[in-house]
Design an enzyme around this catalytic site. Sequence first.
Site, PDB file in Angstrom:
ATOM      1  N   SER B 307       0.999  -1.288   0.018  1.00  0.00           N
ATOM      2  CA  SER B 307      -0.068   0.034  -0.120  1.00  0.00           C
ATOM      3  C   SER B 307       1.030   1.096  -0.078  1.00  0.00           C
ATOM      4  O   SER B 307       1.974   1.344  -0.730  1.00  0.00           O
ATOM      5  CB  SER B 307      -1.013   0.203   1.299  1.00  0.00           C
ATOM      6  N   ASP B 365      -8.487  -5.245  -6.220  1.00  0.00           N
ATOM      7  CA  ASP B 365      -8.105  -4.106  -5.212  1.00  0.00           C
ATOM      8  C   ASP B 365      -8.257  -2.842  -5.903  1.00  0.00           C
ATOM      9  O   ASP B 365      -7.568  -2.601  -6.790  1.00  0.00           O
ATOM     10  CB  ASP B 365      -6.651  -4.496  -4.535  1.00  0.00           C
ATOM     11  N   HIS B 419      -7.614  -5.752  -0.104  1.00  0.00           N
ATOM     12  CA  HIS B 419      -6.398  -5.021  -0.103  1.00  0.00           C
ATOM     13  C   HIS B 419      -5.429  -5.525   1.014  1.00  0.00           C
ATOM     14  O   HIS B 419      -4.244  -5.070   0.997  1.00  0.00           O
ATOM     15  CB  HIS B 419      -6.806  -3.428   0.265  1.00  0.00           C
TER      16      HIS B 419
END
Lengths: 500, 500
Positions: B307, B365, B419
């Site tokens: 991320s 995602d 995610h």
Amino acid sequence: MAASLPAIHIPIPIARSSSGKNRAAIIRCNQSKIKTNAAMSVHLHLRIERPYRSETVISTSSLSSSWNLVEREEEEKRVGGPSKSTPEKEVIGSKWREIHGSMEWAGLLDPLHPWLRQEIIKYGEFAQATYDAFDFDHLSDYCGSCKYSKHRLLSSLGLSRTGYEVTGYIYAMSHVDVPRWLERPSHVAKLDRWCKDSNWIGFVALSDDEETRRIGRRDVVVAWRGTVAPLEWYNDIQGRMEPLEGADVTAGVRVEHGFLSVYTSKSESTRYNKFSASEQAMREIKRLVEVYRNRGEEVSLTITGHSLGGALALLNAHEAARTFPTGEVNVSVVSFAAPRAGNTAFGIDLRRLGVRVLRVVLEQDVVPRMPGLVLNKERLEKIKGELRCVYSHAGKELRLDAAASPYLKRGLLHPVGFHCMETYLHLVDGFHCSGSGFRADAERDLALVNKACGLLVDELRVPACWYQEANKGLVRDRNGRWVRQKRNPEDVPSLDGTYH
Amino acid sequence: MAASLPAIHIPIPIARSSSGKNRAAIIRCNQSKIKTNAAMSVHLHLRIERPYRSETVISTSSLSSSWNLVEREEEEKRVGGPSKSTPEKEVIGSKWREIHGSMEWAGLLDPLHPWLRQEIIKYGEFAQATYDAFDFDHLSDYCGSCKYSKHRLLSSLGLSRTGYEVTGYIYAMSHVDVPRWLERPSHVAKLDRWCKDSNWIGFVALSDDEETRRIGRRDVVVAWRGTVAPLEWYNDIQGRMEPLEGADVTAGVRVEHGFLSVYTSKSESTRYNKFSASEQAMREIKRLVEVYRNRGEEVSLTITGHSLGGALALLNAHEAARTFPTGEVNVSVVSFAAPRAGNTAFGIDLRRLGVRVLRVVLEQDVVPRMPGLVLNKERLEKIKGELRCVYSHAGKELRLDAAASPYLKRGLLHPVGFHCMETYLHLVDGFHCSGSGFRADAERDLALVNKACGLLVDELRVPACWYQEANKGLVRDRNGRWVRQKRNPEDVPSLDGTYH
């Protein structure tokens, strides 16, 4: 308070030992041991509690300083410094009948007598234990069972100090004619390896010899678990009352159908409810009473429960009082947050049978106003009027007010938090008399309040809803893989619902 | 795949030992040890993976049988029966440059070469460790720190087997010009006893001698933590890009302002960010490179992150590649679920500097589509077009598809679950080639997927979001009261952000 009750001239010391070495009951009636501390003033009459003194309570405005105290004490503990131990228990043997409600708790409730407070908390902790030990985990092999065998229940929950031993478990059917609340999701029922049609709903316990000496009689306790589901299930109560078997029919005794069905349902097709909860509880109660009556002991029966458990306690008490000859066994109920279980005639009939009922209710909790108060507004118009007229509470009330505690958040509605058993125990511990603040010498662990809610003020820094298992019961096996932890073999329920 | 790349004729065995006694790397290039199992077929070329074989993958329709396998295996473990151990690691020393991306992973990604898969998972576990070890508890004395000292980090998380040692920690400022996501609620900041303006954001680790032998060079790893906050924080990215110091200015290299500010912010007023994250990371990297280059060892730098951590990894890689003379240190990035961090020129400049970037992204995602895809519909119209044109991904992509795994729920949107880093690791473990099913011999523990989400199908009976502390860190003290558990003294951060 009935003014005609005679004053009972027995000194009632409040002395507490500073040593925690012997947590068991110690006879401490010796007048010389009474502390002279203002907050520990001598009480000469059961009917006359210490007067309200402003210095004995904590007002809301003084929270910061009291919180500092808590902090400091915690710090001391961390570095191994001195700390208060569990207070020693008062010997109440000489006055147990009054504490048990023989006089309807006249003069003991407002202000609350410390001996009675101590006993209410003891029974409340049994009611709390029915939640703490219940296996809520819908992925568990034994969902709906008790997590511990009866021999380990109290010790596992840190309640060995109560001086009781659990002697039997009680199960109730989960698909009887009650709301959805006791049922598990269908995909879980499908997977269920244990028993999908019965749930553990309570236990029977017995005072041991030491506790029996302290409290003046052999005490049989029945603790009934309340609901596992959201408060809304009370909405689902159909408002159907039905006659109660064995009650005074001519007087029109009627009780809520849903509660009664939990108490009386059984089916040959279930594993643990070939006998109903009623039959299981009464069989164990009768067995214990017989054993100890035959030994010439005085025996009391104290039935407790929270929420639904409080309603079941009343039904159980009614049945027990019908079962034993008048005067043979003193039967009392100490309920918490209980909904109305029946009509006015039911309350009168309980009293006729000699059952004493102490209802502990919290002003801010909605459940004790049910049935009668309906959460669902659409149905409110339809049935509110009739229900309120019909359902009635029984017994004496000890009314708590969340505003009395400086440790609880204010200004918000916390329907779940205000219904939690631990919130009740916290407020009983801090209750001095109606309208007064919180007792300064309340000793119950504040952190317990947040076990299943987030009512404590942020300044105390206690996590909300903290009662949880590490990794939801997963543990690493020797290969490093996460697997479900097996239950301790002795905590695995056997085929008949008992444990090995 | 670049067709012009030469085939490399080195046999690549897939052999796995059936014994788990020696989990460390064992040289196993010996042709005679290659298993003849169809699923373990010999691979003669790095560019030529074993062909897709239907029997090596699990299709969605065969879940029930594969689940039974999992169940049976679990049962075996419970009764202490035989069980698969952690697979032994392949010795990749001879081919480490290709695995590390020297050829841009040509021929290694689809189908995914087992050696590369193993290395991707290793680095992904470092990225996962930055979450598992982060103290998220806003009531903790050390909220925002790492829960373990650097000496205990990997062993505490069960990652000793990686063969790395953590050598340094990295902190980033929490109130820089980025969205709200790194900040804590004001009432917490007020109470915060540790450090409210810096958070632990990652670590530097080094391969030990044994792992160094296995992978053919001394490997310096930097792992960057991603966000702690909900996905929505990506919405708050302002779409402001700015020039990157040290980059090719004439080429117009620009990166997202928010990511860069996390990477470069510092302040004399903070405790742990008198030096920026960039400076802290680079100082440690340079120190390690110098030590091992002076010893004549070959050194690689592998930067990983999930991320936001993936974006920081690119910034860090760009800086590192500028720092070391060309060819002195091989710099690669293995990122997971990373958003776009800069413009096309940034990607080109990374490549010019010799940085190899492998981006692992999951089809379902949303984060890798940001900035450019905006969750907030009101802002979507305004800036979608320009952002999409401006922001660009860098490097090679390994694209995963949640639909390939029969163990994941289907039909629903799980923006958080899709995610999660553990979801990525699960899908990398099961990835054979695009469009194929799940590898039948995938061995990664399925339960890990549900650590912080509930993506696993119900039939596996793994609790959702199970990664949690017992009683949220409360423990009973010797008086039976619940108190916050103190950190192990060696895990308490010292004043300079290191540990004792």
